[in-house]
Design a protein around this motif. Structure first.
Motif, PDB file in Angstrom:
ATOM      1  N   ASP A 141       0.835  -1.208   0.000  1.00 35.58           N
ATOM      2  CA  ASP A 141       0.000   0.000   0.000  1.00 35.58           C
ATOM      3  C   ASP A 141       0.862   1.247   0.000  1.00 35.58           C
ATOM      4  OD1 ASP A 141      -2.288  -1.436   0.046  1.00 35.58           O
ATOM      5  OD2 ASP A 141      -2.659  -1.244   2.194  1.00 35.58           O
ATOM      6  N   LEU A 142       1.936   1.212   0.797  1.00 34.17           N
ATOM      7  CA  LEU A 142       2.807   2.380   0.910  1.00 34.17           C
ATOM      8  C   LEU A 142       3.432   2.711  -0.444  1.00 34.17           C
ATOM      9  CD1 LEU A 142       3.980   4.437   2.902  1.00 34.17           C
ATOM     10  CD2 LEU A 142       5.906   2.898   3.231  1.00 34.17           C
ATOM     11  N   GLY A 143       4.004   1.688  -1.096  1.00 36.10           N
ATOM     12  CA  GLY A 143       4.580   1.921  -2.431  1.00 36.10           C
ATOM     13  C   GLY A 143       3.530   2.452  -3.385  1.00 36.10           C
ATOM     14  N   PHE A 174       4.169  -1.534 -11.894  1.00 36.08           N
ATOM     15  CA  PHE A 174       4.355  -2.945 -12.215  1.00 36.08           C
ATOM     16  C   PHE A 174       5.239  -3.719 -11.223  1.00 36.08           C
ATOM     17  CE2 PHE A 174       6.220  -6.471 -14.620  1.00 36.08           C
ATOM     18  CZ  PHE A 174       5.069  -7.126 -15.008  1.00 36.08           C
ATOM     19  N   PRO A 175       6.433  -3.189 -10.847  1.00 37.09           N
ATOM     20  CA  PRO A 175       7.278  -3.938  -9.912  1.00 37.09           C
ATOM     21  C   PRO A 175       6.578  -4.229  -8.592  1.00 37.09           C
ATOM     22  CG  PRO A 175       8.490  -2.096 -10.840  1.00 37.09           C
ATOM     23  CD  PRO A 175       7.078  -1.934 -11.274  1.00 37.09           C
ATOM     24  N   ILE A 176       5.831  -3.223  -8.082  1.00 37.99           N
ATOM     25  CA  ILE A 176       5.129  -3.397  -6.805  1.00 37.99           C
ATOM     26  C   ILE A 176       4.071  -4.491  -6.923  1.00 37.99           C
ATOM     27  CG2 ILE A 176       3.373  -2.296  -5.372  1.00 37.99           C
ATOM     28  CD1 ILE A 176       5.703  -1.210  -4.396  1.00 37.99           C
ATOM     29  N   ILE A 177       3.304  -4.450  -7.999  1.00 36.05           N
ATOM     30  CA  ILE A 177       2.251  -5.439  -8.187  1.00 36.05           C
ATOM     31  C   ILE A 177       2.860  -6.840  -8.237  1.00 36.05           C
ATOM     32  CG2 ILE A 177       0.407  -6.219  -9.736  1.00 36.05           C
ATOM     33  CD1 ILE A 177       0.115  -3.343 -10.678  1.00 36.05           C
ATOM     34  N   LEU A 178       3.908  -6.972  -9.051  1.00 38.26           N
ATOM     35  CA  LEU A 178       4.564  -8.262  -9.249  1.00 38.26           C
ATOM     36  C   LEU A 178       5.104  -8.824  -7.933  1.00 38.26           C
ATOM     37  CD1 LEU A 178       5.126  -9.878 -11.781  1.00 38.26           C
ATOM     38  CD2 LEU A 178       7.386  -8.872 -11.848  1.00 38.26           C
ATOM     39  N   LEU A 179       5.886  -8.002  -7.219  1.00 36.66           N
ATOM     40  CA  LEU A 179       6.576  -8.510  -6.038  1.00 36.66           C
ATOM     41  C   LEU A 179       5.626  -8.688  -4.864  1.00 36.66           C
ATOM     42  CD1 LEU A 179       9.902  -6.549  -6.263  1.00 36.66           C
ATOM     43  CD2 LEU A 179       9.520  -8.971  -6.671  1.00 36.66           C
ATOM     44  N   SER A 180       4.624  -7.802  -4.745  1.00 30.95           N
ATOM     45  CA  SER A 180       3.676  -7.969  -3.640  1.00 30.95           C
ATOM     46  C   SER A 180       2.916  -9.272  -3.798  1.00 30.95           C
ATOM     47  CB  SER A 180       2.687  -6.808  -3.600  1.00 30.95           C
ATOM     48  OG  SER A 180       3.347  -5.629  -3.284  1.00 30.95           O
ATOM     49  N   LYS A 202      12.796  -6.273   0.497  1.00 30.19           N
ATOM     50  CA  LYS A 202      13.887  -5.335   0.239  1.00 30.19           C
ATOM     51  C   LYS A 202      13.633  -4.547  -1.039  1.00 30.19           C
ATOM     52  CE  LYS A 202      17.728  -7.850   2.031  1.00 30.19           C
ATOM     53  NZ  LYS A 202      18.747  -8.782   1.584  1.00 30.19           N
ATOM     54  N   ILE A 203      13.254  -5.263  -2.106  1.00 30.41           N
ATOM     55  CA  ILE A 203      13.074  -4.566  -3.382  1.00 30.41           C
ATOM     56  C   ILE A 203      11.865  -3.631  -3.314  1.00 30.41           C
ATOM     57  CG2 ILE A 203      12.807  -4.807  -5.879  1.00 30.41           C
ATOM     58  CD1 ILE A 203      14.094  -7.502  -5.690  1.00 30.41           C
ATOM     59  N   ILE A 204      10.776  -4.087  -2.648  1.00 32.39           N
ATOM     60  CA  ILE A 204       9.605  -3.203  -2.528  1.00 32.39           C
ATOM     61  C   ILE A 204       9.979  -1.946  -1.754  1.00 32.39           C
ATOM     62  CG2 ILE A 204       7.266  -2.982  -1.615  1.00 32.39           C
ATOM     63  CD1 ILE A 204       6.901  -5.955  -2.007  1.00 32.39           C
ATOM     64  N   THR A 205      10.751  -2.118  -0.674  1.00 34.71           N
ATOM     65  CA  THR A 205      11.159  -0.962   0.120  1.00 34.71           C
ATOM     66  C   THR A 205      12.036  -0.027  -0.706  1.00 34.71           C
ATOM     67  OG1 THR A 205      11.238  -2.508   1.967  1.00 34.71           O
ATOM     68  CG2 THR A 205      12.057  -0.297   2.373  1.00 34.71           C
ATOM     69  N   ALA A 206      12.979  -0.619  -1.461  1.00 34.01           N
ATOM     70  CA  ALA A 206      13.847   0.199  -2.313  1.00 34.01           C
ATOM     71  C   ALA A 206      13.012   0.954  -3.331  1.00 34.01           C
ATOM     72  CB  ALA A 206      14.870  -0.683  -3.020  1.00 34.01           C
ATOM     73  N   TYR A 207      12.045   0.254  -3.920  1.00 31.27           N
ATOM     74  CA  TYR A 207      11.150   0.883  -4.892  1.00 31.27           C
ATOM     75  C   TYR A 207      10.436   2.080  -4.265  1.00 31.27           C
ATOM     76  CZ  TYR A 207       7.060   1.397  -7.904  1.00 31.27           C
ATOM     77  OH  TYR A 207       6.073   1.903  -8.705  1.00 31.27           O
ATOM     78  N   ALA A 208       9.858   1.841  -3.063  1.00 29.05           N
ATOM     79  CA  ALA A 208       9.128   2.926  -2.393  1.00 29.05           C
ATOM     80  C   ALA A 208      10.058   4.100  -2.126  1.00 29.05           C
ATOM     81  CB  ALA A 208       8.504   2.413  -1.097  1.00 29.05           C
ATOM     82  N   GLY A 209      11.288   3.806  -1.682  1.00 27.17           N
ATOM     83  CA  GLY A 209      12.252   4.864  -1.377  1.00 27.17           C
ATOM     84  C   GLY A 209      12.626   5.668  -2.613  1.00 27.17           C
TER      85      GLY A 209
ATOM     86  N   GLY B 159      11.312   3.871 -13.484  1.00 21.19           N
ATOM     87  CA  GLY B 159      10.614   2.610 -13.273  1.00 21.19           C
ATOM     88  C   GLY B 159      11.235   1.436 -14.009  1.00 21.19           C
ATOM     89  N   ILE B 160      12.005   1.731 -15.078  1.00 21.31           N
ATOM     90  CA  ILE B 160      12.505   0.644 -15.920  1.00 21.31           C
ATOM     91  C   ILE B 160      13.484  -0.298 -15.216  1.00 21.31           C
ATOM     92  CG2 ILE B 160      13.957   0.234 -17.967  1.00 21.31           C
ATOM     93  CD1 ILE B 160      10.957   0.557 -18.398  1.00 21.31           C
ATOM     94  N   PRO B 161      14.570   0.232 -14.601  1.00 22.25           N
ATOM     95  CA  PRO B 161      15.469  -0.703 -13.907  1.00 22.25           C
ATOM     96  C   PRO B 161      14.758  -1.467 -12.800  1.00 22.25           C
ATOM     97  CG  PRO B 161      16.169   1.589 -13.597  1.00 22.25           C
ATOM     98  CD  PRO B 161      15.100   1.598 -14.603  1.00 22.25           C
ATOM     99  N   LEU B 162      13.812  -0.787 -12.117  1.00 20.01           N
ATOM    100  CA  LEU B 162      13.079  -1.464 -11.038  1.00 20.01           C
ATOM    101  C   LEU B 162      12.238  -2.602 -11.609  1.00 20.01           C
ATOM    102  CD1 LEU B 162      12.033   1.755  -9.153  1.00 20.01           C
ATOM    103  CD2 LEU B 162      13.518  -0.021  -8.257  1.00 20.01           C
ATOM    104  N   THR B 163      11.644  -2.368 -12.777  1.00 20.07           N
ATOM    105  CA  THR B 163      10.864  -3.423 -13.408  1.00 20.07           C
ATOM    106  C   THR B 163      11.756  -4.610 -13.743  1.00 20.07           C
ATOM    107  OG1 THR B 163       9.473  -1.736 -14.387  1.00 20.07           O
ATOM    108  CG2 THR B 163       9.277  -3.932 -15.298  1.00 20.07           C
ATOM    109  N   TYR B 164      12.954  -4.303 -14.285  1.00 19.43           N
ATOM    110  CA  TYR B 164      13.861  -5.380 -14.667  1.00 19.43           C
ATOM    111  C   TYR B 164      14.282  -6.191 -13.441  1.00 19.43           C
ATOM    112  CZ  TYR B 164      17.479  -8.001 -16.924  1.00 19.43           C
ATOM    113  OH  TYR B 164      18.215  -9.041 -17.405  1.00 19.43           O
ATOM    114  N   ILE B 165      14.631  -5.484 -12.365  1.00 16.81           N
ATOM    115  CA  ILE B 165      15.053  -6.187 -11.146  1.00 16.81           C
ATOM    116  C   ILE B 165      13.928  -7.073 -10.623  1.00 16.81           C
ATOM    117  CG2 ILE B 165      15.709  -5.861  -8.726  1.00 16.81           C
ATOM    118  CD1 ILE B 165      17.071  -3.215  -9.696  1.00 16.81           C
ATOM    119  N   SER B 166      12.713  -6.511 -10.589  1.00 20.82           N
ATOM    120  CA  SER B 166      11.607  -7.280 -10.017  1.00 20.82           C
ATOM    121  C   SER B 166      11.268  -8.491 -10.888  1.00 20.82           C
ATOM    122  CB  SER B 166      10.382  -6.396  -9.815  1.00 20.82           C
ATOM    123  OG  SER B 166       9.913  -5.935 -11.043  1.00 20.82           O
ATOM    124  N   THR B 167      11.398  -8.337 -12.222  1.00 19.53           N
ATOM    125  CA  THR B 167      11.052  -9.491 -13.062  1.00 19.53           C
ATOM    126  C   THR B 167      12.123 -10.573 -12.980  1.00 19.53           C
ATOM    127  OG1 THR B 167      11.853  -8.139 -14.882  1.00 19.53           O
ATOM    128  CG2 THR B 167       9.509  -8.495 -14.775  1.00 19.53           C
TER     129      THR B 167
END
Lengths: 225, 224
Positions: A141-143, A174-180, A202-209, B159-167
């Motif tokens: 939610d935070l992200g 997209f990253p948040i949806i995927l990892l959550s 870790k990645i979600i937190t980094a994303y939010a930051g 958002g792009i590098p973050l997308t790559y890392i997450s995938t």
């Protein structure tokens, strides 16, 4: 950034919201009805509910969140209080900080109410700790509200802003949806503990930051008229 | 620095020569390679087209980022023109990246779409910049359009590098795709193709920025 001013914005928004409770009621009703529809359809046609449960839960929360996000700034614009906000001796970063926290509070209320309903209506066999799942949802939610608050300001000035918000927001989210969903799946279906989902967290937190920094840097430009 | 017609002609000549040299080598000179997967013995040639196009896609979006940041700092509409033109060609080349990748993935990996991290990242990139144009088309005021789309350009790029890392994390369980190794003489040819395709992109970008500039000049003197 003055924390007291940030909290002034949060208090103001919460007071305005809970005077009428329009947004929070709409969010809860929307979450409830989508949950029921999913529960009914999935119960009829899907053999193994746990496999898709976490994804459904997270999507319900995100779509519900969109309702709240699109209201947070649009209300200011419609009521003409945006000018007042700009004139007030509060910096754009503090306004954004206040809006993020306000949206986060709304999302937390919805999450805490929807999660047990989800378990009940989907008849979901929760494998892991409910508290961990809730904390994970709160992190997601935070992200979501960080990126969402910043982007809802950008689309506020466009025509058809309610249509534009998800289109612009979802690719960035997209990253948040995927990892959550990945982490939620591990906790709710496989019964994983915190250690197993530390990587995702870790990645979600980094994303939010990172997104918070980008939001704070660009918000001033998005808000000006 | 003023970009003159002679520069454009040099660019176009470079494009032509490099593409000719690269394509000739890729399609006529090189023989089949050793590969564990049978179709790749001939299909590896796609690398000389797919990789340069992909390089252009990411270059284009980097230029969009630079244009967006510079617009917010300088407030000169020229930077926004550069950003949006670059994003336009980024979308065209991004579409080509996806198509050449999918055509290649079918025989090599077994299906057109595999949710490979690179595929996914390029697709999300494509959607981000599609949204960039959706936003641009729904804001009427030129200044607001430039300002708001600049902000979105920055968000999309971050958002792009973050997308790559997450995938890569999400797909870590998937089996590794078998890659092929290139022979020493293929490296320079691929390099040539990348440079040639980049030159093509810069030429197109120059044309587009020029056309937009002329249109604006025409509007400012009241022409239609």
């Amino acid at each position: 950034m003055n924390l007291q001013k940030v909290m002034t914005i949060v208090k103001k928004d919460l007071r305005v919201e809970f005077r009428t409770k329009h947004t929070i009621n709409s969010m809860l009703l929307f979450a409830g009805i989508t949950l029921l529809v999913f529960s009914y359809v999935v119960g009829l046609y899907v053999k193994s509910v746990p496999d898709i449960g976490p994804a459904i839960l997270w999507l319900i929360l995100i779509f519900t969140g969109l309702i709240g996000l699109s209201r947070a700034f649009v209300r200011e614009k419609e009521l003409g209080t945006l000018e007042g906000l700009r004139l007030a001796p509060i910096s754009p970063e503090e306004i954004l900080g206040g809006k993020i926290i306000y949206n986060f509070v709304l999302m937390l209320i919805v999450t805490v109410i929807v999660f047990p309903l989800f378990i009940v209506f989907m008849n979901f066999p929760l494998a892991g700790s409910a508290l961990l799942a809730l904390l994970l949802l709160a992190l997601g939610d935070l992200g979501f509200v960080i990126v969402g608050s910043a982007i809802s300001v950008v689309v506020m000035n466009a025509k058809a802003r309610e249509l534009l918000l998800p289109v612009v927001l979802f690719p960035v989210l997209f990253p948040i949806i995927l990892l959550s969903v990945a982490a939620l799946n591990k906790v709710m279906v496989e019964g994983a503990g915190f250690i197993d989902i530390a990587g995702e967290v870790k990645i979600i937190t980094a994303y939010a930051g990172i997104m918070l920094v980008v939001s704070l840097l660009t918000f001033e430009y998005a808000l000006e008229e | 620095m003023e970009f003159k017609r002679i520069h454009a002609l040099v660019l176009l000549g470079t494009v032509y020569l490099m593409a000719l040299y690269g394509s000739y080598n890729a399609l006529m000179v090189f023989g089949p390679i050793e590969s564990p997967t049978q179709p790749m013995r001939e299909l590896y040639r796609n690398v000389f087209f797919h990789v340069p196009i992909n390089a252009v896609t990411y270059t284009a979006f980097t230029i969009t980022l630079i244009g967006s940041v510079m617009y917010l700092i300088k407030r000169d509409i020229k930077w926004d023109t550069l950003a949006s033109s670059s994003a336009k060609f980024g979308m065209i080349f991004g579409t080509l990246t996806l198509i050449t990748g999918m055509v290649w993935a079918q025989p090599a990996w077994g299906s057109y779409w595999n949710w490979d991290p690179r595929e996914t990242t390029t697709l999300i990139l494509w959607f981000m910049f599609a949204a960039y144009f959706a936003l641009r088309s729904s804001v009427e005021d030129d200044e607001a359009k430039a300002r708001l789309s600049s902000v979105i350009g920055i968000f999309a790029y971050v958002g792009i590098p973050l997308t790559y890392i997450s995938t890569t994390r999400w797909f870590s369980l998937h089996p590794k795709v078998s890659e092929f190794s290139m022979t020493p003489e293929m490296g320079p040819v691929l390099g040539m193709m990348i440079l040639g395709t980049l030159a093509l992109f810069f030429y197109l970008l120059w044309l587009d920025v020029k056309v937009k500039g002329l249109k604006e000049a025409k509007e400012s003197i009241g022409g239609k």
